[in-house]
Design an enzyme around this catalytic site. Structure first.
Site, short mmCIF file in Angstrom:
data_model
loop_
_atom_site.label_atom_id
_atom_site.label_comp_id
_atom_site.label_asym_id
_atom_site.label_seq_id
_atom_site.Cartn_x
_atom_site.Cartn_y
_atom_site.Cartn_z
N ALA A 125 37.77 0.46 116.81
CA ALA A 125 38.97 1.06 116.11
C ALA A 125 37.67 2.33 115.93
O ALA A 125 36.37 2.36 115.63
CB ALA A 125 38.54 0.85 115.12
N GLY A 146 37.93 -3.88 117.34
CA GLY A 146 39.28 -3.42 117.80
C GLY A 146 39.20 -3.36 119.53
O GLY A 146 39.91 -4.04 119.75
N GLU A 154 39.99 -7.31 120.49
CA GLU A 154 40.62 -7.70 119.68
C GLU A 154 42.08 -7.09 121.09
O GLU A 154 42.76 -7.32 121.01
CB GLU A 154 41.74 -6.88 118.75
CG GLU A 154 40.35 -8.11 117.46
CD GLU A 154 40.36 -7.09 116.08
OE1 GLU A 154 39.35 -6.09 115.89
OE2 GLU A 154 41.03 -7.71 114.92
N GLU A 173 32.54 -6.27 112.08
CA GLU A 173 33.52 -5.00 111.08
C GLU A 173 32.39 -5.56 109.78
O GLU A 173 32.57 -4.52 108.82
CB GLU A 173 34.83 -5.92 111.18
CG GLU A 173 35.66 -5.03 112.07
CD GLU A 173 35.48 -5.78 113.63
OE1 GLU A 173 34.79 -6.67 113.82
OE2 GLU A 173 36.81 -5.39 114.30
N1 COA Z 1 33.62 4.81 116.11
C1 COA Z 1 33.62 5.87 116.92
N2 COA Z 1 32.96 6.13 117.55
C2 COA Z 1 31.93 5.71 117.98
C3 COA Z 1 31.98 3.89 117.92
C4 COA Z 1 33.34 3.78 117.22
N3 COA Z 1 33.54 2.47 117.16
N4 COA Z 1 31.61 3.60 118.37
C5 COA Z 1 30.65 4.09 119.09
N5 COA Z 1 30.83 5.87 118.58
C6 COA Z 1 30.36 6.58 119.11
C7 COA Z 1 28.86 6.72 118.11
O1 COA Z 1 29.13 7.40 116.97
C8 COA Z 1 28.19 8.26 119.75
O2 COA Z 1 28.80 9.01 119.10
P1 COA Z 1 27.73 10.43 119.43
O3 COA Z 1 26.72 10.22 121.15
O4 COA Z 1 28.75 12.22 119.80
O5 COA Z 1 26.95 10.59 118.59
C9 COA Z 1 28.48 7.63 121.14
O6 COA Z 1 29.95 6.60 120.70
C10 COA Z 1 28.01 6.68 121.62
O7 COA Z 1 27.49 5.15 120.68
P2 COA Z 1 25.73 4.85 120.37
O8 COA Z 1 26.06 4.26 119.10
O9 COA Z 1 25.62 6.23 120.14
O10 COA Z 1 25.70 4.21 121.48
P3 COA Z 1 24.59 3.09 121.72
O11 COA Z 1 23.86 2.28 122.58
O12 COA Z 1 23.40 3.47 120.74
O13 COA Z 1 25.48 1.66 120.44
C11 COA Z 1 27.04 0.24 120.10
C12 COA Z 1 26.53 1.10 121.19
C13 COA Z 1 28.07 0.21 120.91
C14 COA Z 1 26.06 -0.97 120.20
C15 COA Z 1 27.69 1.50 118.84
O14 COA Z 1 27.69 2.44 119.51
C16 COA Z 1 28.49 0.72 117.72
O15 COA Z 1 27.60 -0.45 117.28
N6 COA Z 1 29.35 1.24 117.44
C17 COA Z 1 30.61 0.54 116.90
C18 COA Z 1 30.72 -0.78 117.48
C19 COA Z 1 31.78 -1.78 116.04
O16 COA Z 1 31.00 -1.63 114.75
N7 COA Z 1 33.36 -1.08 116.12
C20 COA Z 1 33.95 -1.68 115.25
C21 COA Z 1 34.35 -1.01 114.90
S1 COA Z 1 35.76 -1.63 113.31
#
Ligand code: COA
Length: 280
Positions: free
Chosen positions: A88, A131, A134, A154
């Site tokens: 999400a 999500g 999911e 989460e």
């Molecule tokens: N919601 C909003 N934005 C997200 C996102 C999410 N779930 N997951 C990634 N992004 C965005 C980042 O903020 C970043 O945006 P920016 O470049 O404008 O700052 C972009 O996507 C790239 O992600 P980034 O975190 O820079 O990549 P990374 O290679 O360092 O890490 C992940 C990748 C997947 C490990 C990391 O993005 C992450 O942990 N995301 C969230 C996962 C999560 O908790 N999901 C459950 C949500 S309920």
């Protein structure tokens, strides 16, 4: 009605067969690669429109759902990682309270996808988190590239999954592994996801599209009516006890004996021909 394309969701209709008109596979791409295809309100609304369109469009036989590949980065910036969906959109959680979330989750897109009567396949290349995991679990089948990673992180946001992982993931991979994923928030790689039953097939990123579309075309070449009855019947196994479930199956099996496609299938087998389904 044309396919409901939006800024964040594109739909490509791919013919099941180039020679004969057997309808199409809808290849649906969630398109926010700069945000790792995170599910914001626009994506959720687009997914719901897509589901309604697929349900109403007889020629669409199977849905393949995927995430857009990373964009070319600006000069000097790194390429963002590949993602199916990284969850999400966390920015939409800021300032929200329980009542806001309850209304967001009523009749949500993930449930619509789950309730689609036609076969669905998640084609996963990269992160399938929260999500995203999911959404993948709301499809009937999952094919993943070997660089994919799955997780329910989460817990790291002070939350638990909200789009069905505590229920659908348990049924796919069992209680113990779901507990581990939800409580640790750690990711598992594609091979581990395959080993525990979360993913049906793993292949290289280069082979992913062809492999998945071949599988979609194979399924699409079966009778639509029989697929619908089969999906509904297998789903009942998730909700009812064994005795009731076996009775549901027997009734579904019997009901198909009144379908045109059963006559077509049996006659085709006996005369060694390819069945020409009615696709009703
Ligand atoms: N919601 C909003 N934005 C997200 C996102 C999410 N779930 N997951 C990634 N992004 C965005 C980042 O903020 C970043 O945006 P920016 O470049 O404008 O700052 C972009 O996507 C790239 O992600 P980034 O975190 O820079 O990549 P990374 O290679 O360092 O890490 C992940 C990748 C997947 C490990 C990391 O993005 C992450 O942990 N995301 C969230 C996962 C999560 O908790 N999901 C459950 C949500 S309920």
């Amino acid at each position: 009605m044309g396919a409901p394309q939006t800024d964040v969701l594109s739909i490509e209709e791919i013919p099941v067969n180039d020679q004969v008109d057997l309808g199409s596979v809808a290849l649906v791409t969630i398109n926010r690669p700069d945000k790792l295809n995170a599910l914001n309100a626009d994506v959720m609304a687009s997914l719901k429109s897509m589901v309604s369109w697929v349900e109403a469009t007889d020629s669409v036989r199977v849905v393949v759902l995927t995430g857009a590949q990373p964009n070319q980065p600006p000069e000097g910036k790194r390429t963002k990682p590949n993602a199916f969906v990284a969850g999400a959109d966390i920015t939409e959680f800021v300032g929200k309270r329980s009542d806001d979330i309850r209304s967001m989750f009523t009749d949500n897109a993930v449930e619509s996808l789950w309730n689609l009567s036609k076969p669905t396949i998640a084609m996963v290349d990269g992160f399938a988190l929260g999500g995203g995991c999911e959404v993948a679990c709301s499809c009937d089948l999952r094919v993943a590239s070997d660089r994919s990673r799955f997780g329910t992180p989460e817990i790291n946001l002070g939350l638990i999954p909200g789009y069905g992982a505590t229920q659908r993931l348990v049924r796919l991979i069992g209680y113990g592994k779901t507990m581990e994923m939800v409580m640790t928030g750690e990711m598992i790689d594609a091979n581990e996801a395959h080993r525990v039953g979360l993913v049906n097939h793993v292949c290289s990123p280069e082979d992913l599209r062809n492999y998945t579309l071949d599988m979609a075309r194979l399924i699409a070449s079966k009778s639509s009516n029989t697929l619908r009855v089969g999906k509904q019947t297998i789903r009942s196994a998730l909700d009812v006890g064994l005795t009731e479930g076996v009775a549901i199956e027997a009734e579904a099996f019997a009901s198909l004996f009144d379908s045109e496609d059963k006559d077509i299938g049996v006659e085709a087998f006996l005369s060694r021909e390819t069945p020409q389904w009615k696709h009703k």
